[in-house]
Design a protein around this motif. Structure first.
Motif, PDB file in Angstrom:
ATOM      1  N   SER A   1     -22.480 -21.405  -1.358  1.00 14.83           N
ATOM      2  CA  SER A   1     -23.320 -22.267  -0.528  1.00 14.83           C
ATOM      3  C   SER A   1     -22.840 -23.703  -0.667  1.00 14.83           C
ATOM      4  O   SER A   1     -21.950 -24.000  -1.470  1.00 14.83           O
ATOM      5  CB  SER A   1     -24.790 -22.141  -0.950  1.00 14.83           C
ATOM      6  N   ALA A   2     -23.430 -24.612   0.094  1.00 18.99           N
ATOM      7  CA  ALA A   2     -23.052 -26.021   0.017  1.00 18.99           C
ATOM      8  C   ALA A   2     -23.565 -26.596  -1.304  1.00 18.99           C
ATOM      9  O   ALA A   2     -24.767 -26.594  -1.560  1.00 18.99           O
ATOM     10  CB  ALA A   2     -23.618 -26.800   1.197  1.00 18.99           C
ATOM     11  N   GLY A   3     -22.646 -27.015  -2.141  1.00 22.40           N
ATOM     12  CA  GLY A   3     -23.002 -27.581  -3.428  1.00 22.40           C
ATOM     13  C   GLY A   3     -23.519 -26.575  -4.436  1.00 22.40           C
ATOM     14  O   GLY A   3     -23.988 -26.949  -5.509  1.00 22.40           O
ATOM     15  N   GLY A   4     -23.475 -25.285  -4.088  1.00 22.80           N
ATOM     16  CA  GLY A   4     -23.965 -24.251  -4.990  1.00 22.80           C
ATOM     17  C   GLY A   4     -25.471 -24.291  -5.170  1.00 22.80           C
ATOM     18  O   GLY A   4     -26.011 -23.724  -6.109  1.00 22.80           O
ATOM     19  N   THR A   5     -26.163 -24.940  -4.243  1.00 19.21           N
ATOM     20  CA  THR A   5     -27.608 -25.138  -4.366  1.00 19.21           C
ATOM     21  C   THR A   5     -28.431 -24.221  -3.468  1.00 19.21           C
ATOM     22  O   THR A   5     -29.640 -24.374  -3.379  1.00 19.21           O
ATOM     23  CB  THR A   5     -27.973 -26.590  -4.011  1.00 19.21           C
ATOM     24  N   GLY A   6     -27.762 -23.304  -2.778  1.00 19.61           N
ATOM     25  CA  GLY A   6     -28.467 -22.456  -1.825  1.00 19.61           C
ATOM     26  C   GLY A   6     -28.587 -23.090  -0.451  1.00 19.61           C
ATOM     27  O   GLY A   6     -29.187 -22.526   0.453  1.00 19.61           O
ATOM     28  N   THR A   7     -27.982 -24.270  -0.287  1.00 21.73           N
ATOM     29  CA  THR A   7     -27.986 -24.955   1.002  1.00 21.73           C
ATOM     30  C   THR A   7     -26.948 -24.302   1.903  1.00 21.73           C
ATOM     31  O   THR A   7     -25.803 -24.103   1.493  1.00 21.73           O
ATOM     32  CB  THR A   7     -27.644 -26.452   0.821  1.00 21.73           C
ATOM     33  N   PRO A   8     -27.328 -23.947   3.137  1.00 16.70           N
ATOM     34  CA  PRO A   8     -26.377 -23.295   4.043  1.00 16.70           C
ATOM     35  C   PRO A   8     -25.129 -24.134   4.309  1.00 16.70           C
ATOM     36  O   PRO A   8     -25.150 -25.363   4.237  1.00 16.70           O
ATOM     37  CB  PRO A   8     -27.185 -23.104   5.328  1.00 16.70           C
ATOM     38  N   LEU A   9     -24.057 -23.444   4.629  1.00 16.06           N
ATOM     39  CA  LEU A   9     -22.754 -24.043   4.900  1.00 16.06           C
ATOM     40  C   LEU A   9     -22.664 -24.540   6.341  1.00 16.06           C
ATOM     41  O   LEU A   9     -23.314 -23.991   7.236  1.00 16.06           O
ATOM     42  CB  LEU A   9     -21.658 -23.000   4.657  1.00 16.06           C
ATOM     43  N   THR A  10     -21.823 -25.560   6.551  1.00 16.67           N
ATOM     44  CA  THR A  10     -21.572 -26.050   7.905  1.00 16.67           C
ATOM     45  C   THR A  10     -20.080 -26.291   8.096  1.00 16.67           C
ATOM     46  O   THR A  10     -19.309 -26.340   7.138  1.00 16.67           O
ATOM     47  CB  THR A  10     -22.345 -27.352   8.205  1.00 16.67           C
ATOM     48  N   PHE A  11     -19.703 -26.458   9.355  1.00 19.96           N
ATOM     49  CA  PHE A  11     -18.315 -26.668   9.742  1.00 19.96           C
ATOM     50  C   PHE A  11     -18.161 -28.023  10.415  1.00 19.96           C
ATOM     51  O   PHE A  11     -19.131 -28.602  10.915  1.00 19.96           O
ATOM     52  CB  PHE A  11     -17.865 -25.548  10.692  1.00 19.96           C
TER      53      PHE A  11
ATOM     54  N   LEU B   1     -11.244 -23.928  13.119  1.00 16.80           N
ATOM     55  CA  LEU B   1     -12.554 -24.402  12.664  1.00 16.80           C
ATOM     56  C   LEU B   1     -12.506 -24.494  11.146  1.00 16.80           C
ATOM     57  O   LEU B   1     -12.176 -23.510  10.476  1.00 16.80           O
ATOM     58  CB  LEU B   1     -13.645 -23.429  13.109  1.00 16.80           C
ATOM     59  N   VAL B   2     -12.808 -25.674  10.586  1.00 13.19           N
ATOM     60  CA  VAL B   2     -12.731 -25.869   9.138  1.00 13.19           C
ATOM     61  C   VAL B   2     -14.100 -26.211   8.573  1.00 13.19           C
ATOM     62  O   VAL B   2     -14.965 -26.728   9.265  1.00 13.19           O
ATOM     63  CB  VAL B   2     -11.706 -26.971   8.758  1.00 13.19           C
ATOM     64  N   LYS B   3     -14.255 -25.931   7.272  1.00 15.26           N
ATOM     65  CA  LYS B   3     -15.504 -26.252   6.596  1.00 15.26           C
ATOM     66  C   LYS B   3     -15.751 -27.748   6.657  1.00 15.26           C
ATOM     67  O   LYS B   3     -14.829 -28.535   6.783  1.00 15.26           O
ATOM     68  CB  LYS B   3     -15.469 -25.771   5.146  1.00 15.26           C
ATOM     69  N   SER B   4     -16.991 -28.132   6.560  1.00 17.59           N
ATOM     70  CA  SER B   4     -17.344 -29.543   6.534  1.00 17.59           C
ATOM     71  C   SER B   4     -16.673 -30.204   5.329  1.00 17.59           C
ATOM     72  O   SER B   4     -16.824 -29.734   4.198  1.00 17.59           O
ATOM     73  CB  SER B   4     -18.858 -29.699   6.426  1.00 17.59           C
ATOM     74  N   VAL B   5     -15.931 -31.279   5.562  1.00 16.11           N
ATOM     75  CA  VAL B   5     -15.261 -31.964   4.458  1.00 16.11           C
ATOM     76  C   VAL B   5     -16.266 -32.637   3.534  1.00 16.11           C
ATOM     77  O   VAL B   5     -15.960 -32.919   2.378  1.00 16.11           O
ATOM     78  CB  VAL B   5     -14.198 -32.983   4.952  1.00 16.11           C
ATOM     79  N   ALA B   6     -17.476 -32.873   4.010  1.00 20.43           N
ATOM     80  CA  ALA B   6     -18.509 -33.508   3.185  1.00 20.43           C
ATOM     81  C   ALA B   6     -19.143 -32.533   2.196  1.00 20.43           C
ATOM     82  O   ALA B   6     -19.844 -32.947   1.278  1.00 20.43           O
ATOM     83  CB  ALA B   6     -19.589 -34.109   4.084  1.00 20.43           C
ATOM     84  N   GLU B   7     -18.886 -31.244   2.378  1.00 19.61           N
ATOM     85  CA  GLU B   7     -19.509 -30.233   1.524  1.00 19.61           C
ATOM     86  C   GLU B   7     -18.525 -29.670   0.503  1.00 19.61           C
ATOM     87  O   GLU B   7     -17.350 -29.492   0.791  1.00 19.61           O
ATOM     88  CB  GLU B   7     -20.025 -29.053   2.364  1.00 19.61           C
ATOM     89  N   THR B   8     -19.055 -29.355  -0.657  1.00 19.12           N
ATOM     90  CA  THR B   8     -18.330 -28.571  -1.646  1.00 19.12           C
ATOM     91  C   THR B   8     -18.885 -27.162  -1.549  1.00 19.12           C
ATOM     92  O   THR B   8     -20.069 -26.947  -1.782  1.00 19.12           O
ATOM     93  CB  THR B   8     -18.543 -29.124  -3.072  1.00 19.12           C
ATOM     94  N   TRP B   9     -18.054 -26.219  -1.154  1.00 22.77           N
ATOM     95  CA  TRP B   9     -18.487 -24.829  -1.048  1.00 22.77           C
ATOM     96  C   TRP B   9     -18.299 -24.186  -2.409  1.00 22.77           C
ATOM     97  O   TRP B   9     -17.169 -23.990  -2.867  1.00 22.77           O
ATOM     98  CB  TRP B   9     -17.675 -24.111   0.008  1.00 22.77           C
ATOM     99  N   THR B  10     -19.397 -23.861  -3.067  1.00 23.64           N
ATOM    100  CA  THR B  10     -19.310 -23.356  -4.428  1.00 23.64           C
ATOM    101  C   THR B  10     -20.459 -22.413  -4.749  1.00 23.64           C
ATOM    102  O   THR B  10     -21.475 -22.386  -4.053  1.00 23.64           O
ATOM    103  CB  THR B  10     -19.292 -24.546  -5.433  1.00 23.64           C
ATOM    104  N   GLY B  11     -20.269 -21.653  -5.811  1.00 25.16           N
ATOM    105  CA  GLY B  11     -21.310 -20.770  -6.323  1.00 25.16           C
ATOM    106  C   GLY B  11     -20.880 -20.235  -7.670  1.00 25.16           C
ATOM    107  O   GLY B  11     -19.686 -20.170  -7.968  1.00 25.16           O
ATOM    108  N   ASP B  12     -21.833 -19.880  -8.487  1.00 28.67           N
ATOM    109  CA  ASP B  12     -21.534 -19.279  -9.788  1.00 28.67           C
ATOM    110  C   ASP B  12     -21.422 -17.768  -9.620  1.00 28.67           C
ATOM    111  O   ASP B  12     -22.254 -17.149  -8.946  1.00 28.67           O
ATOM    112  CB  ASP B  12     -22.627 -19.603 -10.807  1.00 28.67           C
ATOM    113  N   ASN B  13     -20.395 -17.185 -10.232  1.00 28.10           N
ATOM    114  CA  ASN B  13     -20.208 -15.744 -10.151  1.00 28.10           C
ATOM    115  C   ASN B  13     -21.426 -15.035 -10.739  1.00 28.10           C
ATOM    116  O   ASN B  13     -21.891 -15.374 -11.825  1.00 28.10           O
ATOM    117  CB  ASN B  13     -18.943 -15.324 -10.904  1.00 28.10           C
TER     118      ASN B  13
END
Length: 146
Positions: A52-62, A71-83
């Motif tokens: 998710s965006a920032g690993g916080t459960g916030t949805p992703l955007t492009f 189409l690329v991920k939003s450069v303002a977002e860090t797409w991350t999550g804990d395994n």
């Protein structure tokens, strides 16, 4: 090969903009047998991570532009999550919020292979380690010219 769900293709035919259709989703990594297509139910698989965006459960955007049909991920977002568990992913599925992974011809989703070099989604450090973070600085979906 990236596989689009029937729901995604139908939504694109009506709504038009891929960004508008996909904004608000999540990227899920799985191990186990790869479903035949993006409409198929998940069966016998293990969810390894939900990005998710920032690993916080916030949805992703492009991004709002797609030069050359990419189409690329939003450069303002860090797409991350804990395994959620350790293991080696075999595929990913991009889904919208609330997607339970059931068989559906209306769910908006796409999927592709994940793992080592040569996969649709290359992950440089494998296997994934339980509770370790996983981030993507680059994510792009290229629409074919032909």
């Amino acid at each position: 090969m990236i596989k689009l769900s029937t729901g995604l293709r139908e939504e694109l035919a009506v709504a038009g903009a891929l960004k508008d259709v996909l904004d608000g989703g999540f990227l899920r990594l799985y191990s186990g047998p790869v479903p035949a297509d993006a409409d198929a139910a998940l069966s016998g698989v293990t969810l390894l991570n939900e990005i998710s965006a920032g690993g916080t459960g916030t949805p992703l955007t492009f991004e709002g532009t797609a030069p050359g049909g990419v189409l690329v991920k939003s450069v303002a977002e860090t797409w991350t999550g804990d395994n959620l568990t350790g293991g080696t992913p075999t595929f990913f599925r991009y889904v919208l919020s609330g997607d339970a992974g059931d068989a559906s011809s209306s769910a908006v989703r796409f999927q592709g292979s994940a793992g080592a070099l040569g996969s649709d989604m290359f992950i440089s450090v494998l296997p994934l380690v339980d509770e370790a973070p996983l981030s993507f600085s680059v994510f792009q979906l290229t629409l074919p010219a032909q």
